[in-house]
Scaffold this motif. Structure first.
Motif, PDB file in Angstrom:
ATOM      1  N   GLY A  36      57.157 -51.848  92.605  1.00  0.00           N
ATOM      2  CA  GLY A  36      56.626 -50.569  92.145  1.00  0.00           C
ATOM      3  C   GLY A  36      57.550 -49.449  92.600  1.00  0.00           C
ATOM      4  O   GLY A  36      58.653 -49.693  93.095  1.00  0.00           O
ATOM      5  N   SER A  37      57.093 -48.223  92.446  1.00  0.00           N
ATOM      6  CA  SER A  37      57.873 -47.078  92.882  1.00  0.00           C
ATOM      7  C   SER A  37      57.558 -46.748  94.340  1.00  0.00           C
ATOM      8  O   SER A  37      56.506 -47.120  94.858  1.00  0.00           O
ATOM      9  N   VAL A  38      58.475 -46.039  94.988  1.00  0.00           N
ATOM     10  CA  VAL A  38      58.181 -45.518  96.315  1.00  0.00           C
ATOM     11  C   VAL A  38      57.189 -44.370  96.174  1.00  0.00           C
ATOM     12  O   VAL A  38      56.859 -43.938  95.066  1.00  0.00           O
ATOM     13  N   SER A  39      56.738 -43.850  97.285  1.00  0.00           N
ATOM     14  CA  SER A  39      55.754 -42.770  97.277  1.00  0.00           C
ATOM     15  C   SER A  39      56.230 -41.588  96.435  1.00  0.00           C
ATOM     16  O   SER A  39      57.370 -41.145  96.564  1.00  0.00           O
ATOM     17  N   PRO A  40      55.352 -41.068  95.582  1.00  0.00           N
ATOM     18  CA  PRO A  40      55.737 -39.888  94.787  1.00  0.00           C
ATOM     19  C   PRO A  40      56.053 -38.673  95.652  1.00  0.00           C
ATOM     20  O   PRO A  40      56.721 -37.744  95.187  1.00  0.00           O
ATOM     21  N   HIS A  41      55.595 -38.669  96.917  1.00  0.00           N
ATOM     22  CA  HIS A  41      55.886 -37.540  97.807  1.00  0.00           C
ATOM     23  C   HIS A  41      57.384 -37.401  98.070  1.00  0.00           C
ATOM     24  O   HIS A  41      57.861 -36.291  98.336  1.00  0.00           O
ATOM     25  N   ILE A  42      58.123 -38.527  97.999  1.00  0.00           N
ATOM     26  CA  ILE A  42      59.577 -38.428  98.197  1.00  0.00           C
ATOM     27  C   ILE A  42      60.355 -38.710  96.909  1.00  0.00           C
ATOM     28  O   ILE A  42      61.489 -38.256  96.773  1.00  0.00           O
ATOM     29  N   ARG A  43      59.745 -39.437  95.974  1.00  0.00           N
ATOM     30  CA  ARG A  43      60.483 -39.810  94.759  1.00  0.00           C
ATOM     31  C   ARG A  43      60.987 -38.597  94.000  1.00  0.00           C
ATOM     32  O   ARG A  43      62.145 -38.546  93.563  1.00  0.00           O
ATOM     33  N   THR A  44      60.139 -37.629  93.808  1.00  0.00           N
ATOM     34  CA  THR A  44      60.515 -36.475  92.989  1.00  0.00           C
ATOM     35  C   THR A  44      61.115 -35.331  93.795  1.00  0.00           C
ATOM     36  O   THR A  44      61.668 -34.403  93.217  1.00  0.00           O
ATOM     37  N   SER A  45      61.026 -35.390  95.118  1.00  0.00           N
ATOM     38  CA  SER A  45      61.534 -34.283  95.935  1.00  0.00           C
ATOM     39  C   SER A  45      62.877 -34.578  96.591  1.00  0.00           C
ATOM     40  O   SER A  45      63.637 -33.656  96.895  1.00  0.00           O
ATOM     41  N   LEU A  46      63.187 -35.874  96.813  1.00  0.00           N
ATOM     42  CA  LEU A  46      64.400 -36.224  97.545  1.00  0.00           C
ATOM     43  C   LEU A  46      65.430 -36.979  96.712  1.00  0.00           C
ATOM     44  O   LEU A  46      66.541 -37.228  97.194  1.00  0.00           O
ATOM     45  N   PHE A  47      65.069 -37.348  95.477  1.00  0.00           N
ATOM     46  CA  PHE A  47      65.964 -38.169  94.670  1.00  0.00           C
ATOM     47  C   PHE A  47      66.161 -37.573  93.280  1.00  0.00           C
ATOM     48  O   PHE A  47      65.306 -36.852  92.774  1.00  0.00           O
ATOM     49  N   LYS A  48      67.278 -37.937  92.674  1.00  0.00           N
ATOM     50  CA  LYS A  48      67.560 -37.527  91.304  1.00  0.00           C
ATOM     51  C   LYS A  48      66.859 -38.476  90.332  1.00  0.00           C
ATOM     52  O   LYS A  48      66.475 -39.590  90.684  1.00  0.00           O
ATOM     53  N   ARG A  49      66.718 -38.029  89.108  1.00  0.00           N
ATOM     54  CA  ARG A  49      66.027 -38.806  88.086  1.00  0.00           C
ATOM     55  C   ARG A  49      66.662 -40.179  87.900  1.00  0.00           C
ATOM     56  O   ARG A  49      65.970 -41.180  87.730  1.00  0.00           O
ATOM     57  N   GLU A  50      68.005 -40.248  87.957  1.00  0.00           N
ATOM     58  CA  GLU A  50      68.683 -41.503  87.674  1.00  0.00           C
ATOM     59  C   GLU A  50      68.776 -42.436  88.877  1.00  0.00           C
ATOM     60  O   GLU A  50      69.242 -43.568  88.761  1.00  0.00           O
ATOM     61  N   ASP A  51      68.343 -41.988  90.046  1.00  0.00           N
ATOM     62  CA  ASP A  51      68.367 -42.852  91.223  1.00  0.00           C
ATOM     63  C   ASP A  51      67.364 -43.991  91.084  1.00  0.00           C
ATOM     64  O   ASP A  51      66.352 -43.874  90.384  1.00  0.00           O
ATOM     65  N   VAL A  52      67.644 -45.095  91.763  1.00  0.00           N
ATOM     66  CA  VAL A  52      66.739 -46.244  91.790  1.00  0.00           C
ATOM     67  C   VAL A  52      65.924 -46.161  93.075  1.00  0.00           C
ATOM     68  O   VAL A  52      66.486 -46.152  94.180  1.00  0.00           O
ATOM     69  N   CYS A  53      64.612 -46.095  92.951  1.00  0.00           N
ATOM     70  CA  CYS A  53      63.728 -45.982  94.114  1.00  0.00           C
ATOM     71  C   CYS A  53      62.581 -46.985  93.956  1.00  0.00           C
ATOM     72  O   CYS A  53      61.682 -46.776  93.130  1.00  0.00           O
ATOM     73  N   LEU A  54      62.626 -48.041  94.733  1.00  0.00           N
ATOM     74  CA  LEU A  54      61.679 -49.132  94.542  1.00  0.00           C
ATOM     75  C   LEU A  54      60.971 -49.519  95.827  1.00  0.00           C
ATOM     76  O   LEU A  54      61.554 -49.473  96.916  1.00  0.00           O
ATOM     77  N   THR A  55      59.735 -49.937  95.661  1.00  0.00           N
ATOM     78  CA  THR A  55      58.979 -50.609  96.708  1.00  0.00           C
ATOM     79  C   THR A  55      58.893 -52.086  96.361  1.00  0.00           C
ATOM     80  O   THR A  55      58.582 -52.439  95.219  1.00  0.00           O
ATOM     81  N   LEU A  56      59.189 -52.941  97.329  1.00  0.00           N
ATOM     82  CA  LEU A  56      58.991 -54.377  97.187  1.00  0.00           C
ATOM     83  C   LEU A  56      57.928 -54.814  98.178  1.00  0.00           C
ATOM     84  O   LEU A  56      57.959 -54.398  99.343  1.00  0.00           O
ATOM     85  N   GLU A  57      57.002 -55.628  97.731  1.00  0.00           N
ATOM     86  CA  GLU A  57      55.928 -56.112  98.592  1.00  0.00           C
ATOM     87  C   GLU A  57      55.847 -57.635  98.535  1.00  0.00           C
ATOM     88  O   GLU A  57      56.024 -58.228  97.462  1.00  0.00           O
ATOM     89  N   MET A  58      55.590 -58.250  99.683  1.00  0.00           N
ATOM     90  CA  MET A  58      55.289 -59.678  99.736  1.00  0.00           C
ATOM     91  C   MET A  58      54.160 -59.881 100.737  1.00  0.00           C
ATOM     92  O   MET A  58      53.893 -58.996 101.554  1.00  0.00           O
TER      93      MET A  58
END
Length: 215
Positions: A123-145
């Protein structure tokens, strides 16, 4: 449990992997992160940091980024300016249905995680940092197991099936992310293996982020 590694292959994309960002998840994520070697990075840089145990505060809680660890992660992002940012997590065996619940966005405000296979979720990382610390084209992912460490308070629960297979896939995905040089390159690799899941991720991104999709 705290672990740091910098792999520098010269010019190219910068990747930052931060595992165990809350609770005792780092006891599981360390097993995968330590398996990433210099040979897995073809060019650019990979910074790996696995966190010490802390009090569990969800990264969906904006207050998380005011904690000492939350502030440190933000500092890492500001310092390294990664184009690929990945948070390896693990989850309680009884949390699978809650994390993948199709009504998760209505329930807590973020899209459900998507299972690739073997109980590994993306999934995506927290929206609190996704839209404030990264550019649109950056890859920001959460992996869970599923968590595999024994030092926790829920080992009396039924364990996830074949945790060794989950860890194997989880590690393989992290190595794929470490090797990918561009967003397009990563999407091509992921779409070939998991076409339905990648399309679902795009659908969730369009619905949640609008013109600011995370994947």
């Amino acid at each position: 449990m705290s672990f740091f590694r910098l792999i520098d292959k010269g010019e190219g994309p910068v990747r930052l992997f931060v595992g165990g960002v809350h609770g005792r998840e780092g006891l599981t994520t360390i097993h995968a992160l330590k398996k990433i070697q210099s040979s897995d990075v073809k060019k650019g840089k990979l910074i790996i940091y696995n966190c010490d145990a802390t009090k569990y505060i969800s990264t969906l809680d904006k207050g998380y980024y005011h904690t000492p660890l939350g502030k440190y992660i933000v500092e890492l992002i500001h310092h390294y300016k990664p184009e690929v940012y990945v948070e390896p997590h693990c989850y309680r065996p009884d949390s699978y249905n809650r994390l993948t619940d199709l009504q998760r966005q209505k329930r807590i405000g973020v899209p459900p995680l998507i299972e690739l296979e073997k109980r590994v979720l993306i999934g995506s990382v927290s929206p609190h940092i996704r839209t404030s610390l990264f550019k649109r084209e950056d890859v920001c992912l959460t992996l869970e197991m599923p968590c595999i460490h024994k030092e926790n308070n829920y080992m009396d629960l039924e364990p996830a099936p074949h945790p060794d297979l989950s860890l194997e896939l989880y590690t393989k995905l992290l190595k794929t992310l470490a090797a990918s040089s561009t967003r397009k390159n990563l999407e091509k690799k992921m779409s070939k293996k998991y076409p339905l899941q990648v399309e679902k991720a795009r659908e969730y991104a369009r619905a949640f982020f609008g013109e600011y999709p995370p994947f």
